[in-house]
Design a protein around this motif. Structure first.
Motif, PDB file in Angstrom:
ATOM      1  N   SER A 127       0.824  -1.213   0.000  1.00  0.00           N
ATOM      2  CA  SER A 127       0.000   0.000   0.000  1.00  0.00           C
ATOM      3  C   SER A 127       0.856   1.261   0.000  1.00  0.00           C
ATOM      4  CB  SER A 127      -0.951   0.023   1.187  1.00  0.00           C
ATOM      5  OG  SER A 127      -1.900  -1.002   1.068  1.00  0.00           O
ATOM      6  N   ALA A 128       1.950   1.238   0.758  1.00  0.00           N
ATOM      7  CA  ALA A 128       2.854   2.390   0.791  1.00  0.00           C
ATOM      8  C   ALA A 128       3.490   2.600  -0.576  1.00  0.00           C
ATOM      9  CB  ALA A 128       3.923   2.196   1.855  1.00  0.00           C
ATOM     10  N   CYS A 129       3.843   1.531  -1.252  1.00  0.00           N
ATOM     11  CA  CYS A 129       4.439   1.616  -2.582  1.00  0.00           C
ATOM     12  C   CYS A 129       3.441   2.245  -3.563  1.00  0.00           C
ATOM     13  CB  CYS A 129       4.854   0.217  -3.044  1.00  0.00           C
ATOM     14  SG  CYS A 129       5.864   0.159  -4.533  1.00  0.00           S
ATOM     15  N   GLY A 130       2.191   1.796  -3.533  1.00  0.00           N
ATOM     16  CA  GLY A 130       1.155   2.374  -4.391  1.00  0.00           C
ATOM     17  C   GLY A 130       0.914   3.842  -4.085  1.00  0.00           C
ATOM     18  N   TYR A 131       0.900   4.185  -2.813  1.00  0.00           N
ATOM     19  CA  TYR A 131       0.708   5.579  -2.410  1.00  0.00           C
ATOM     20  C   TYR A 131       1.841   6.449  -2.945  1.00  0.00           C
ATOM     21  CZ  TYR A 131       0.580   9.766   0.455  1.00  0.00           C
ATOM     22  OH  TYR A 131       0.570  11.074   0.871  1.00  0.00           O
ATOM     23  N   LEU A 132       3.078   5.992  -2.831  1.00  0.00           N
ATOM     24  CA  LEU A 132       4.226   6.764  -3.305  1.00  0.00           C
ATOM     25  C   LEU A 132       4.194   6.940  -4.823  1.00  0.00           C
ATOM     26  CD1 LEU A 132       6.930   5.270  -0.945  1.00  0.00           C
ATOM     27  CD2 LEU A 132       5.997   7.600  -0.893  1.00  0.00           C
ATOM     28  N   CYS A 133       3.729   5.929  -5.543  1.00  0.00           N
ATOM     29  CA  CYS A 133       3.584   6.063  -6.994  1.00  0.00           C
ATOM     30  C   CYS A 133       2.546   7.125  -7.318  1.00  0.00           C
ATOM     31  CB  CYS A 133       3.210   4.725  -7.623  1.00  0.00           C
ATOM     32  SG  CYS A 133       3.116   4.729  -9.431  1.00  0.00           S
ATOM     33  N   ASP A 134       1.458   7.117  -6.582  1.00  0.00           N
ATOM     34  CA  ASP A 134       0.399   8.110  -6.795  1.00  0.00           C
ATOM     35  C   ASP A 134       0.919   9.533  -6.555  1.00  0.00           C
ATOM     36  OD1 ASP A 134      -2.261   9.013  -7.284  1.00  0.00           O
ATOM     37  OD2 ASP A 134      -2.621   9.106  -5.128  1.00  0.00           O
TER      38      ASP A 134
END
Length: 123
Positions: free
Chosen positions: A69-76
């Protein structure tokens, strides 16, 4: 009485699992703390101006991330990030490419996609 202006529905980004591989080209290596291959060599790169690895303004404090989830958030949050690859338990690469050039078979690749919530009807 004036007609009320409708409130725009926010666009939220989410991600779709694409497969067990990674994307080639320009990416932000969060663990190593540097942008890699963002020197303009790859067509479709959404970031340029770096050296082949790192360079002025293309390095930062590296480290692991706290899960998928943190990885997806950082991509966003990263301008130009359309894909990311997550390697359990804490490695995350943000792919700054307009398309995913499939390479390798070691990570979980995801594509960022817009998700527009269905508005709740007002009675």
């Amino acid at each position: 009485t004036p007609t009320p202006t409708p409130t725009p529905t926010p666009v939220v980004m989410t991600w779709n699992f694409m497969g067990t591989y990674t994307c080639g080209g320009c990416y932000k290596d969060l663990y190593a703390g540097q942008y890699k291959y963002c020197n303009g060599y790859y067509a479709g790169a959404t970031k340029t101006g770096c050296d082949w690895v790192g360079g002025a303004g293309c390095t930062f404090s590296g480290g692991g991330v706290a899960g998928l989830s943190a990885c997806g958030y950082l991509c966003d949050q990263e301008p130009g990030c359309n894909y990311f690859t997550f390697y359990s338990p804490s490695i995350c690469n943000l792919h700054l490419m307009s398309n995913c050039q499939i390479t390798g078979t070691s990570g979980e690749a995801y594509q960022m996609v817009p998700f527009t919530p269905t508005p709740t009807p007002t009675p």
